[in-house]
Design an enzyme around this catalytic site. Structure first.
Site: not given
Length: 399
Positions: A148, A384
């Protein structure tokens, strides 16, 4: 579930032409320094037919050449300040398999078994790790972990989209903006807001909540799906006391108001106990003059805090709670972000304060407070790889 590890290796960026030097570094910004110093994990599941591992790996190499920070390591500069070392040491890429069908093995809800579908988060030097697990039915699960301190949800989701583009042989677009030194403090600093106890706290503060039953040992993770009809009715009820010229509360504000009340009631808090909701606020659209460039890669989040006593929260109607949340978020605007930048560069250093996110991250599950993050505008679902199989599921595992 028995996961068989086939291979585990480091994957480096694949550059076109001569590679850049590996001695450079990027200093962490004030926003990086106050966020959570830990890894987060996401798991994607795809139905067959799926993309070959080699194609996914090649796309990863190409995207790392554009998002180079992920292939580096956290370190310190000559002054001891935290930086991202652009040494191209690489990210962990694990190939694994399960000798069973995905439907027979993996639950769509949070469970301990899912931890085996991404690499361990303990003692990890790599800033990104990927595990591709194949199932006997032809389905594929991609476990992704990321640190993070390098990037927030907005920036990480942009990288994931770029990874998918590169895997499909497309140009990565839009390109990220890498300069984290753009958040300069004002001279003289203007501290219009209080940041002690908000983004920063004293090292010596120990948070204790004596009204909480700390003997609870059966906490479980639970995933809830709300129908569009339920959310529509909830939003209407939350906005029912708004004036004729007021905008209705958002779906997010309405749902969080409902959850805050429900969770407070379920926790059985003492009526005089104070409870608050911490809400992530993205500064990309809020900072102005200068405006943050499109595609900024890094952390750019502060938090809004809505507060109430448990009695008031449960006694007052839903519109009252929704307004508490709305007002808290609205107050975190350009002037607040600029005040934070000034405070972080001056008072936080002078007073040797530590980030509140670090202080809160260890023991918060039994507190009377909540933290809420929204992914509604982040393109996490756009990862994708180019197969015609359908994405079956995405699950955020946190840290």
């Amino acid at each position: 579930m028995k996961v068989k590890i086939g291979s585990s290796k480091l994957v480096q960026p694949l550059y076109e032409g001569n590679p850049p030097p590996t001695t450079n570094y990027i200093p962490l910004s004030v926003f990086d320094k106050v966020t959570y110093d830990q890894h987060v994990a996401i798991i994607y599941a795809y139905r067959p037919p799926t993309t070959p591992n080699a194609t996914i790996e090649l796309g990863l190499k190409k995207s790392l050449a554009v998002y180079r920070e992920w292939a580096g390591r956290l370190g310190k500069d000559s002054n001891g300040e935290p930086v991202i070392l652009l040494n191209d040491e690489g990210v962990r890429f694990v190939e694994a398999s399960v000798d069973r069908a995905l439907d027979q093995t993996v639950s769509i809800g949070p469970s301990a078994s899912l931890l085996s579908l991404h690499p361990s988060l303990e003692g990890v030097e790599e800033l990104v790790q990927v595990q591709v697990t194949r199932f006997s039915c032809g389905s594929m699960v991609v476990g992704f972990t990321a640190h993070h301190l390098v990037a927030d949800g907005h920036a990480t989701s942009s990288f994931l989209v770029a990874w998918g583009q590169a895997s499909r042989g497309l140009e990565i677009s839009p390109l990220p903006f890498h300069d984290r030194t753009i958040f300069s403090p004002r001279d003289p600093p203007i501290l219009d807001f209080e940041h002690r106890g908000v983004e920063y706290v004293s090292k010596n503060i120990k948070k204790v909540y004596p009204l909480i039953d700390n003997s609870v040992d059966d906490i479980v993770a639970h995933k809830v799906h709300y129908t569009a009809e339920f959310l529509s009715k909830l939003k209407a009820r939350a906005s029912s006391m708004n004036g004729p010229h007021d905008r209705p509360f958002s779906t997010f504000e309405s749902l969080v108001a409902h959850l805050w009340r429900a969770i407070t009631r379920a926790r059985g808090l003492n009526g005089q106990e104070n409870t608050q909701v911490r809400i992530s606020v993205d500064g990309r659209a809020r900072l102005k003059n200068p405006k943050v460039p499109n595609g900024y890669f890094g952390n750019l989040v502060l938090w809004a805090f809505a507060k109430a006593r448990a009695n008031d929260l449960l006694r007052e109607p839903l519109p009252y709670v929704a307004k508490l949340l709305h007002d808290a978020v609205v107050n975190v605007q350009d002037d607040y972000f600029k005040s934070f930048i000034d405070f972080a560069n001056h008072k936080a250093k002078e007073e040797d304060l530590v980030p509140n996110a670090v202080a809160d991250s260890k023991e918060s599950i039994l507190w009377p407070n909540l933290e809420v993050d929204s992914w509604l505008r982040f393109p996490f679902y756009d990862l994708d790889f180019g197969s015609v199989g359908v994405m079956w599921h995405i699950l955020y595992l946190g840290n």
